[in-house]
Write a protein that holds these residues in place. Structure first.
Motif, PDB file in Angstrom:
ATOM      1  N   VAL A 191       0.861  -1.257  -0.059  1.00 23.98           N
ATOM      2  CA  VAL A 191       0.048  -0.045  -0.127  1.00 23.98           C
ATOM      3  C   VAL A 191       0.854   1.007   0.168  1.00 23.98           C
ATOM      4  O   VAL A 191       0.567   2.168  -0.654  1.00 23.98           O
ATOM      5  CB  VAL A 191      -0.814   0.094   1.302  1.00 23.98           C
ATOM      6  CG1 VAL A 191      -1.689   1.385   1.427  1.00 23.98           C
ATOM      7  CG2 VAL A 191      -2.156  -1.352   1.167  1.00 23.98           C
ATOM      8  N   MET A 192       1.867   1.179   0.843  1.00 25.24           N
ATOM      9  CA  MET A 192       2.833   2.524   0.803  1.00 25.24           C
ATOM     10  C   MET A 192       3.565   2.647  -0.537  1.00 25.24           C
ATOM     11  O   MET A 192       3.480   3.745  -0.964  1.00 25.24           O
ATOM     12  CB  MET A 192       3.965   2.042   1.987  1.00 25.24           C
ATOM     13  CG  MET A 192       4.974   3.262   2.297  1.00 25.24           C
ATOM     14  SD  MET A 192       6.063   2.730   3.189  1.00 25.24           S
ATOM     15  CE  MET A 192       7.461   3.902   2.989  1.00 25.24           C
ATOM     16  N   ALA A 193       4.015   1.456  -1.301  1.00 24.86           N
ATOM     17  CA  ALA A 193       4.698   1.809  -2.488  1.00 24.86           C
ATOM     18  C   ALA A 193       3.398   2.111  -3.592  1.00 24.86           C
ATOM     19  O   ALA A 193       3.917   3.042  -4.188  1.00 24.86           O
ATOM     20  CB  ALA A 193       5.307   0.524  -2.882  1.00 24.86           C
ATOM     21  N   ALA A 194       2.515   1.740  -3.528  1.00 25.12           N
ATOM     22  CA  ALA A 194       1.551   2.009  -4.519  1.00 25.12           C
ATOM     23  C   ALA A 194       0.989   3.599  -4.204  1.00 25.12           C
ATOM     24  O   ALA A 194       1.065   4.392  -5.233  1.00 25.12           O
ATOM     25  CB  ALA A 194       0.093   1.165  -4.521  1.00 25.12           C
ATOM     26  N   SER A 195       0.819   3.985  -2.883  1.00 22.63           N
ATOM     27  CA  SER A 195       0.470   5.386  -2.685  1.00 22.63           C
ATOM     28  C   SER A 195       1.530   6.208  -3.302  1.00 22.63           C
ATOM     29  O   SER A 195       1.655   7.232  -3.566  1.00 22.63           O
ATOM     30  CB  SER A 195       0.270   5.523  -1.211  1.00 22.63           C
ATOM     31  OG  SER A 195      -0.690   4.658  -0.707  1.00 22.63           O
ATOM     32  N   LEU A 196       3.002   5.904  -2.944  1.00 20.38           N
ATOM     33  CA  LEU A 196       3.945   6.879  -3.388  1.00 20.38           C
ATOM     34  C   LEU A 196       3.968   6.883  -5.095  1.00 20.38           C
ATOM     35  O   LEU A 196       4.135   8.005  -5.403  1.00 20.38           O
ATOM     36  CB  LEU A 196       5.421   6.219  -2.792  1.00 20.38           C
ATOM     37  CG  LEU A 196       5.824   6.609  -1.428  1.00 20.38           C
ATOM     38  CD1 LEU A 196       6.862   5.670  -1.027  1.00 20.38           C
ATOM     39  CD2 LEU A 196       6.132   7.951  -1.044  1.00 20.38           C
ATOM     40  N   LEU A 197       3.774   5.742  -5.596  1.00 13.69           N
ATOM     41  CA  LEU A 197       3.778   5.901  -6.948  1.00 13.69           C
ATOM     42  C   LEU A 197       2.686   6.867  -7.506  1.00 13.69           C
ATOM     43  O   LEU A 197       2.797   7.586  -8.411  1.00 13.69           O
ATOM     44  CB  LEU A 197       3.395   4.460  -7.427  1.00 13.69           C
ATOM     45  CG  LEU A 197       3.689   4.130  -9.027  1.00 13.69           C
ATOM     46  CD1 LEU A 197       4.944   4.793  -9.582  1.00 13.69           C
ATOM     47  CD2 LEU A 197       3.379   2.666  -9.268  1.00 13.69           C
ATOM     48  N   ILE A 198       1.318   6.556  -6.921  1.00 10.87           N
ATOM     49  CA  ILE A 198       0.250   7.485  -7.462  1.00 10.87           C
ATOM     50  C   ILE A 198       0.610   8.722  -7.178  1.00 10.87           C
ATOM     51  O   ILE A 198       0.214   9.738  -8.046  1.00 10.87           O
ATOM     52  CB  ILE A 198      -0.932   6.948  -6.510  1.00 10.87           C
ATOM     53  CG1 ILE A 198      -1.305   5.383  -7.315  1.00 10.87           C
ATOM     54  CG2 ILE A 198      -2.212   7.950  -6.928  1.00 10.87           C
ATOM     55  CD1 ILE A 198      -2.538   4.772  -6.399  1.00 10.87           C
TER      56      ILE A 198
END
Length: 409
Positions: free
Chosen positions: A19-26
């Motif tokens: 979730v953290m990686a996806a949030s940073l990417l978005i």
């Protein structure tokens, strides 16, 4: 306490990092798209200004125009002029270079803030998981203590959460299973005692019957009267053993819980007369009068078949302790709370010491007959109590005895 990275915790951590990686990417993609949009709009604005200046002032060198556009220091005056004419209100007075630095600062700030938020979230979750694991370890120790029969419910440690609820349920379940195991051991011991008692009770009449049969076999020329007396005694012994075995089978079924008592409401007077009808011959042989003193309309809510068995045993006991020419009375009453049936005899009575042991299995009082098995009253008590009722006795020396079966409802 160090956190134990079990499979569940690893799965949770992996999900959190995903979730953290996806949030940073978005967030980064959105920031870059916004920056490109702002750059494109600013480029268009500068291009339009530069084109208009070049067209308006064709004699001014391009380098001079670029230097003017990139110059700083007069932002306040420029903003006032532009604001006065309503031009470029949403862009402000920053140059393209300044706007680019702001976009880079926004990009870095968003990433740093997002990382700080996720760092704080991970720290909070880590502390929570460590505390949770500590409580689970404490719950494990608690279960081990319960296994050692240390039945203690820590009220002060209870909280309004699922682990405290689980702790309480484990406590209740463990205590229930322990008590059930103790009852099973007690029932097993009671069964062993019953087998021992039955063996002891059957030994005497069986030995007596064998001796009588051997005498009949070894003396074929025995006179008719003696032979008939021996046969009658053998019949009595076998009848007594048969009754004992039947009664113990009934008690065993009640103890094992395989009997389903079905409550039904029936008329008490008719019920008592039906039970007495099975003992009329025995009462007539002993010259004892049987009477029913129950008003019409009184009812009883109980299992008719098994309650009849209990009443039959009480009346048999009354006949056993009544003198020839005496009487046995059955009375009954009903109110809003309970219904009861009482059996009264006018025999010699029962002492206080005997009354305390009267309902024990295989107990025979001083006034009991020699052939008494001592099981009838115990069976009656078991039947009544299995239906939520109770049985009591009241007796005075020389005045007789009253047994009362009382049923609630």
């Amino acid at each position: 306490m160090h956190m134990v990275w079990n499979r569940e915790l690893k799965k949770f951590a992996f999900s959190l990092l995903t979730v953290m990686a996806a949030s940073l990417l978005i967030v980064n993609v959105c920031t870059l798209v916004y920056a490109d949009y702002v750059r494109a709009e600013y480029r268009g604005l500068l291009a339009a200004v530069f084109g208009n200046l070049r067209e308006t002032y064709p004699d001014v060198a391009e380098e001079e125009l670029v230097r003017v556009l990139e110059g700083r220091g007069n932002e306040a005056a420029g903003e006032d002029i532009l604001a006065h004419y309503g031009i470029l209100g949403k862009h402000g007075g920053d140059s393209f270079g300044s706007q680019e630095r702001q976009l880079l600062f926004l990009h870095a700030g968003v990433n740093i803030n997002l990382l700080l938020i996720f760092g704080a979230l991970c720290t909070a979750i880590g502390c929570y998981m460590e505390k949770r694991q500590k409580r689970i370890l404490g719950l494990t120790s608690y279960m081990q203590a319960l296994h050692r029969e240390k039945y203690k419910l820590e009220i002060d440690e209870n909280e309004d959460d699922e682990l405290s609820g689980l702790r309480n349920e484990i406590y209740k379940l463990t205590v229930f299973l322990k008590e059930q195991a103790k009852r099973a051991v007690a029932q097993k011991q009671a069964l062993a005692d019953s087998v021992t008692n039955i063996s002891h009770q059957l030994k005497t009449p069986l030995t007596s019957a064998i001796v009588l049969v051997d005498n009949l076999s070894e003396n074929p020329d025995m006179d008719f009267r003696t032979r008939r007396r021996f046969m009658a005694e053998i019949t009595n012994q076998i009848t007594g053993m048969s009754w004992l075995i039947t009664a113990m089978m009934k008690l065993s079924r009640l103890d094992a819980g395989v009997v389903e008592l079905q409550a039904e409401r029936f008329e008490m007077r008719e019920f008592a007369q039906e039970v007495l009808g099975r003992l009329e011959l025995e009462a007539e042989l002993k010259q004892i009068a049987l009477s029913v003193e129950i008003p019409e309309g009184i009812t009883l809510c109980a299992d008719r078949k098994w309650t009849a068995e209990a009443l039959l045993n009480l009346v048999k006991n009354a006949l056993e302790h009544s003198p020839a020419g005496g009487s046995v009375e059955i009375s009954g009453e009903e109110n809003d709370i309970y219904a009861q049936i009482a059996v009264r005899d006018y025999g010699s009575g029962i002492t206080k010491e005997e009354q305390e042991r009267l309902f024990r299995r295989f107990y025979n009082g001083n006034s009991a007959r020699e052939d008494s098995m001592g099981i009838g009253l115990a069976l009656a008590k078991e039947i009544v109590e299995k239906q939520g009722g109770y049985i009591s006795v009241d007796s005075r020396a020389g005045e007789g005895t009253i047994f009362v079966m009382r049923f609630v409802g």
